[in-house]
Design a protein around this motif. Structure first.
Motif, PDB file in Angstrom:
ATOM      1  N   ASP A 136      -5.946 -10.443 -12.002  1.00  0.00           N
ATOM      2  CA  ASP A 136      -6.677 -10.401 -10.736  1.00  0.00           C
ATOM      3  C   ASP A 136      -6.491  -9.069 -10.023  1.00  0.00           C
ATOM      4  OD1 ASP A 136      -7.609 -12.923 -11.179  1.00  0.00           O
ATOM      5  OD2 ASP A 136      -6.199 -13.924  -9.825  1.00  0.00           O
ATOM      6  N   GLN A 137      -6.662  -7.965 -10.740  1.00  0.00           N
ATOM      7  CA  GLN A 137      -6.466  -6.641 -10.146  1.00  0.00           C
ATOM      8  C   GLN A 137      -7.548  -6.291  -9.128  1.00  0.00           C
ATOM      9  OE1 GLN A 137      -3.677  -4.417 -10.743  1.00  0.00           O
ATOM     10  NE2 GLN A 137      -3.019  -6.477 -11.338  1.00  0.00           N
ATOM     11  N   ASP A 138      -8.718  -6.909  -9.252  1.00  0.00           N
ATOM     12  CA  ASP A 138      -9.801  -6.611  -8.310  1.00  0.00           C
ATOM     13  C   ASP A 138      -9.829  -7.570  -7.129  1.00  0.00           C
ATOM     14  OD1 ASP A 138     -10.459  -8.806  -9.785  1.00  0.00           O
ATOM     15  OD2 ASP A 138     -12.546  -8.233 -10.138  1.00  0.00           O
ATOM     16  N   SER A 139      -8.757  -8.341  -6.954  1.00  0.00           N
ATOM     17  CA  SER A 139      -8.673  -9.309  -5.863  1.00  0.00           C
ATOM     18  C   SER A 139      -7.405  -9.067  -5.051  1.00  0.00           C
ATOM     19  CB  SER A 139      -8.676 -10.734  -6.425  1.00  0.00           C
ATOM     20  OG  SER A 139      -8.386 -11.682  -5.409  1.00  0.00           O
ATOM     21  N   TRP A 140      -7.485  -9.343  -3.755  1.00  0.00           N
ATOM     22  CA  TRP A 140      -6.301  -9.239  -2.901  1.00  0.00           C
ATOM     23  C   TRP A 140      -5.362 -10.415  -3.093  1.00  0.00           C
ATOM     24  CZ3 TRP A 140      -5.443 -13.404   0.196  1.00  0.00           C
ATOM     25  CH2 TRP A 140      -6.536 -14.236   0.448  1.00  0.00           C
ATOM     26  N   LEU A 141      -5.843 -11.476  -3.742  1.00  0.00           N
ATOM     27  CA  LEU A 141      -5.065 -12.705  -3.886  1.00  0.00           C
ATOM     28  C   LEU A 141      -3.880 -12.504  -4.823  1.00  0.00           C
ATOM     29  CD1 LEU A 141      -5.093 -15.790  -3.148  1.00  0.00           C
ATOM     30  CD2 LEU A 141      -6.220 -16.147  -5.356  1.00  0.00           C
ATOM     31  N   PHE A 186       0.371  -4.386  -8.772  1.00  0.00           N
ATOM     32  CA  PHE A 186      -0.598  -3.304  -8.695  1.00  0.00           C
ATOM     33  C   PHE A 186      -0.400  -2.421  -9.928  1.00  0.00           C
ATOM     34  CE2 PHE A 186       0.453  -4.658  -4.401  1.00  0.00           C
ATOM     35  CZ  PHE A 186      -0.795  -4.841  -3.811  1.00  0.00           C
ATOM     36  N   LEU A 187      -1.161  -2.693 -10.977  1.00  0.00           N
ATOM     37  CA  LEU A 187      -0.956  -1.992 -12.248  1.00  0.00           C
ATOM     38  C   LEU A 187      -1.207  -0.492 -12.110  1.00  0.00           C
ATOM     39  CD1 LEU A 187      -2.535  -4.471 -14.827  1.00  0.00           C
ATOM     40  CD2 LEU A 187      -0.118  -3.875 -14.572  1.00  0.00           C
ATOM     41  N   ALA A 188      -2.239  -0.105 -11.399  1.00  0.00           N
ATOM     42  CA  ALA A 188      -2.566   1.311 -11.263  1.00  0.00           C
ATOM     43  C   ALA A 188      -1.460   2.087 -10.552  1.00  0.00           C
ATOM     44  CB  ALA A 188      -3.886   1.476 -10.521  1.00  0.00           C
TER      45      ALA A 188
END
Length: 305
Positions: A136-141, A186-188
């Motif tokens: 879920d990297q594109d979500s704030w959850l 946060f992988l990035a």
């Protein structure tokens, strides 16, 4: 029925299976080791997957949703006055459900409490209920999990007529902690953040029993972790854990650590930390036997799949 009588045979069998690398059942697939390195967390000293001091919402082991994973672990903490030795085992199923066990053996090394030993067993369960820390990297959850730790005190030896925590003013010799953990990866940025809210009556993690003359009710305690990936197999971080003040005889304070972790592969991880748990004392109010801060080095080794 006491926990240890019903679960120890199962735990012994699990330890044997994990140590030999055998399958839990002929009908189960082999572990797929499909999760990213370190995304099962390490083994918290209470057995659950997470940091050393607090559980995370991550499920232990490297098995994905179609598999399972697990580990055996050993933790050692030396504050100078006390040594804590903690072996344990944990199993993660379908990257959703976790079972864990850890034993605490606390030994005093000097001073007025020389020769005193304390033991407790901790049985843990955890369920992931929402989100996925990796995908879920594109979500704030964040990934969210709920859990419980059942703590069964095994007694105090070497302290005269004091043989159990209730002799020191605790209300009970066993108890259960309940918690909710939220973990965001946060992988990035190579960064992991975790927050945990724990409902507990435990005195000094349960070593001095549950509840006391000052308080005997569940109170929420806050826990937090931050970890930064220095390289693919090296991580550095810090943790904080608040604790209740239930006993007049114990000047309990919050705990924190700073850690360095190394995972050369998915079968081994080593964590070295500086850990501060505050004072750990026994004595009459105003006249504690050992009031100084207990801090020192913490070492945890985890082997698994």
């Amino acid at each position: 029925m006491r926990f240890k009588s019903s679960l120890r045979p199962l735990l012994a069998a699990s330890l044997t299976t994990l140590a030999t690398g055998g399958a839990l059942s002929q009908d189960l697939p082999r572990p797929d080791l499909g999760k990213l390195l370190l995304t099962g967390g390490v083994s918290a000293f209470e057995g659950s997957g997470g940091g050393g001091l607090t559980p995370w919402a991550l499920i232990t082991g490297y098995g994905t949703r179609n598999s399972y994973g697990g580990n055996i672990h050993y933790t050692f903490f030396d504050s100078g006055d006390y040594q804590v030795k903690s072996p344990g085992v944990a199993l993660g199923i379908a990257d959703r459900f976790e079972l864990s066990y850890a034993e605490h053996k606390v030994e005093t090394e000097g001073g007025a409490l020389q020769g005193v030993t304390v033991r407790q067993n901790i049985f843990g369960v955890k369920l992931k209920v929402l989100g996925d820390a990796v995908y879920d990297q594109d979500s704030w959850l964040p990934q969210i999990a709920v859990g419980a730790q059942f703590k069964d005190h095994q007694g105090i030896r070497g302290l005269g007529g004091t043989t159990k925590p209730t002799d020191l003013g605790a209300k009970k010799n066993r108890g259960t902690d309940y918690y909710v953990s939220a973990t965001k990866l946060f992988l990035a940025q190579s960064l992991l953040l975790n927050g945990t809210v724990r409902l507990t009556k435990a005195n000094q993690f349960g070593v001095l029993g549950f509840g006391g003359d000052r308080e005997d009710r569940y109170k929420p305690q806050l826990e937090a972790s931050a970890a930064y990936l220095l390289a693919r197999d090296w991580v550095v971080g810090a943790e904080y854990r608040s604790k209740p003040r239930n006993l007049s005889i114990d000047r309990e304070k919050d705990a924190f650590d700073v850690f360095l972790g190394w995972a050369p592969n998915k079968h081994l991880s080593v964590v070295l930390a500086y850990l501060n748990i505050g004072p750990l004392v026994t004595g009459a109010p105003g006249s504690p036997i050992n009031p100084k801060t207990q801090d020192g080095y913490y070492l945890s080794v985890t082997a698994g799949f």
